[in-house]
Scaffold this motif. Structure first.
Motif, PDB file in Angstrom:
ATOM      1  N   GLU A  68       0.932  -1.119   0.041  1.00 24.00           N
ATOM      2  CA  GLU A  68      -0.027  -0.021  -0.039  1.00 24.00           C
ATOM      3  C   GLU A  68       0.968   1.202  -0.134  1.00 24.00           C
ATOM      4  O   GLU A  68       0.509   2.243  -0.788  1.00 24.00           O
ATOM      5  N   GLN A  69       1.808   1.328   0.698  1.00 24.33           N
ATOM      6  CA  GLN A  69       2.771   2.515   0.796  1.00 24.33           C
ATOM      7  C   GLN A  69       3.538   2.601  -0.527  1.00 24.33           C
ATOM      8  O   GLN A  69       3.786   3.681  -1.100  1.00 24.33           O
ATOM      9  N   PHE A  70       3.909   1.452  -1.363  1.00 23.65           N
ATOM     10  CA  PHE A  70       4.452   1.710  -2.545  1.00 23.65           C
ATOM     11  C   PHE A  70       3.328   2.236  -3.644  1.00 23.65           C
ATOM     12  O   PHE A  70       3.935   3.177  -4.351  1.00 23.65           O
ATOM     13  N   PHE A  71       2.243   1.833  -3.455  1.00 23.62           N
ATOM     14  CA  PHE A  71       1.210   2.210  -4.591  1.00 23.62           C
ATOM     15  C   PHE A  71       0.448   3.470  -4.145  1.00 23.62           C
ATOM     16  O   PHE A  71       0.213   4.425  -5.031  1.00 23.62           O
ATOM     17  N   ARG A  72       0.539   4.018  -2.902  1.00 21.06           N
ATOM     18  CA  ARG A  72      -0.198   4.967  -2.552  1.00 21.06           C
ATOM     19  C   ARG A  72       0.474   6.242  -1.809  1.00 21.06           C
ATOM     20  O   ARG A  72       0.117   7.371  -1.656  1.00 21.06           O
ATOM     21  N   SER A  73       1.615   5.896  -1.333  1.00 20.22           N
ATOM     22  CA  SER A  73       2.318   6.994  -0.504  1.00 20.22           C
ATOM     23  C   SER A  73       3.240   7.861  -1.089  1.00 20.22           C
ATOM     24  O   SER A  73       3.858   7.355  -1.918  1.00 20.22           O
ATOM     25  N   PRO A  74       2.780   9.293  -0.648  1.00 19.62           N
ATOM     26  CA  PRO A  74       3.652  10.246  -1.263  1.00 19.62           C
ATOM     27  C   PRO A  74       5.168  10.443  -0.287  1.00 19.62           C
ATOM     28  O   PRO A  74       5.792  11.120  -0.755  1.00 19.62           O
ATOM     29  N   ASP A  75       5.347   9.775   0.716  1.00 17.16           N
ATOM     30  CA  ASP A  75       6.215   9.831   1.738  1.00 17.16           C
ATOM     31  C   ASP A  75       7.583   9.285   1.053  1.00 17.16           C
ATOM     32  O   ASP A  75       7.697   8.023   0.991  1.00 17.16           O
ATOM     33  N   ALA A  76       8.481   9.929   0.894  1.00 12.02           N
ATOM     34  CA  ALA A  76       9.937   9.623   0.617  1.00 12.02           C
ATOM     35  C   ALA A  76      10.575   8.413   1.599  1.00 12.02           C
ATOM     36  O   ALA A  76      11.272   7.611   1.040  1.00 12.02           O
ATOM     37  N   GLN A  77      10.173   8.560   2.860  1.00  7.13           N
ATOM     38  CA  GLN A  77      10.663   7.657   3.859  1.00  7.13           C
ATOM     39  C   GLN A  77       9.913   6.429   4.119  1.00  7.13           C
ATOM     40  O   GLN A  77      10.445   5.615   4.844  1.00  7.13           O
ATOM     41  N   ALA A  78       8.867   6.180   3.392  1.00  6.27           N
ATOM     42  CA  ALA A  78       7.929   4.989   3.589  1.00  6.27           C
ATOM     43  C   ALA A  78       8.743   3.679   3.093  1.00  6.27           C
ATOM     44  O   ALA A  78       9.205   3.666   1.891  1.00  6.27           O
ATOM     45  N   PRO A  79       9.047   2.732   4.079  1.00  8.63           N
ATOM     46  CA  PRO A  79       9.765   1.629   3.875  1.00  8.63           C
ATOM     47  C   PRO A  79       9.135   0.927   2.549  1.00  8.63           C
ATOM     48  O   PRO A  79       9.952   0.306   1.840  1.00  8.63           O
ATOM     49  N   GLY A  80       7.892   1.164   2.384  1.00 10.76           N
ATOM     50  CA  GLY A  80       7.365   0.297   1.359  1.00 10.76           C
ATOM     51  C   GLY A  80       7.791   0.745  -0.109  1.00 10.76           C
ATOM     52  O   GLY A  80       7.580   0.000  -1.310  1.00 10.76           O
ATOM     53  N   ASN A  81       8.569   1.961  -0.158  1.00 11.59           N
ATOM     54  CA  ASN A  81       9.127   2.403  -1.340  1.00 11.59           C
ATOM     55  C   ASN A  81      10.116   1.351  -1.844  1.00 11.59           C
ATOM     56  O   ASN A  81      10.398   1.410  -3.000  1.00 11.59           O
ATOM     57  N   TRP A  82      10.625   0.479  -0.878  1.00 15.16           N
ATOM     58  CA  TRP A  82      11.497  -0.638  -1.464  1.00 15.16           C
ATOM     59  C   TRP A  82      11.120  -1.944  -1.787  1.00 15.16           C
ATOM     60  O   TRP A  82      11.770  -2.818  -2.121  1.00 15.16           O
ATOM     61  N   LEU A  83       9.639  -2.012  -1.888  1.00 11.47           N
ATOM     62  CA  LEU A  83       9.189  -3.265  -2.161  1.00 11.47           C
ATOM     63  C   LEU A  83       9.853  -3.915  -3.642  1.00 11.47           C
ATOM     64  O   LEU A  83       9.611  -5.320  -3.562  1.00 11.47           O
ATOM     65  N   PHE A  84      10.053  -3.334  -4.566  1.00  9.04           N
ATOM     66  CA  PHE A  84      10.696  -3.538  -5.625  1.00  9.04           C
ATOM     67  C   PHE A  84      11.965  -3.336  -5.883  1.00  9.04           C
ATOM     68  O   PHE A  84      12.603  -3.054  -6.951  1.00  9.04           O
ATOM     69  N   GLY A  85      12.825  -3.276  -4.724  1.00 10.27           N
ATOM     70  CA  GLY A  85      14.106  -2.649  -4.802  1.00 10.27           C
ATOM     71  C   GLY A  85      14.130  -1.232  -4.693  1.00 10.27           C
ATOM     72  O   GLY A  85      13.373  -0.670  -4.883  1.00 10.27           O
ATOM     73  N   PRO A  86      15.612  -0.829  -4.782  1.00  8.50           N
ATOM     74  CA  PRO A  86      15.862   0.819  -4.806  1.00  8.50           C
ATOM     75  C   PRO A  86      15.224   1.432  -6.144  1.00  8.50           C
ATOM     76  O   PRO A  86      15.510   0.740  -7.228  1.00  8.50           O
TER      77      PRO A  86
END
Length: 187
Positions: free
Chosen positions: A164-182
């Motif tokens: 959910e963080q990857f697909f919805r969050s605009p937060d650069a610090q959200a851990p979910g941004n790493w779901l598919f690697g850097p």
């Protein structure tokens, strides 16, 4: 409207899903991803697990990605993909639950090869490498960031939060941004 981070995440995911690297995503890309995933986990083509993953990929194609196709060619380019994810997943409150959560659950069930209800580092690395062509180093970095409680495994809740963080969050610090690697650097 998506911010710069969200645009970068969509571009990154698009590149991972474009299996044949032809600059568009079509149903074949989804079929190939599903096949790589079930093969990596050693499931037979006709097995229940294989059918479930293929069905979820087909659902994702039919219900989310294909409707992004604005010119009717049954292929989705990067602009259509980004605009479509914003319209179907990022902006609507129920977008994640309706379109991504069922696929995430299918991935979770497939990855949990020992049936203990937790995704181990090994299970996650196998999935990331096969389904998303991630290197072992990138997969390991992703896993470490997604393991929020630091217990060496991912719960279903941690995986859903990351998705959910990857697909919805605009937060650069959200851990979910790493779901598919850097994410690739800004261009």
């Amino acid at each position: 409207m998506l911010n710069d981070l969200q645009l970068r995440k969509m571009a990154h995911l698009f590149a991972l899903l474009d299996v044949d690297d032809d600059g568009v995503i079509d149903k074949m890309d989804y079929t190939a991803s599903a096949d790589r995933l079930v093969n990596a986990f050693g499931f037979a083509p006709g097995s229940t697990e294989s059918q479930r993953v293929r069905a979820q990929y087909a659902r994702l194609w039919d219900e989310v990605t294909l409707p992004m196709d604005t010119n009717g060619d049954e292929r989705v380019d990067r602009t259509e993909f980004t605009t479509g994810f914003d319209r179907f997943v990022t902006q609507p409150e129920e977008g994640y639950l309706r379109h991504i959560a069922p696929v995430a659950d299918a991935f979770y069930d497939l990855m949990d090869t020992d049936g203990d209800g937790r995704i181990t580092r090994t299970e996650y690395l196998r999935m990331a490498g096969s389904a998303f062509r991630m290197s072992e180093a990138n997969s390991l970095s992703a896993f470490e960031r997604l393991d929020l409680d630091g217990n060496g495994s991912l719960s279903r809740q941690e995986l859903h939060r990351a998705n959910e963080q990857f697909f919805r969050s605009p937060d650069a610090q959200a851990p979910g941004n790493w779901l598919f690697g850097p994410l690739p650097p800004r261009t």
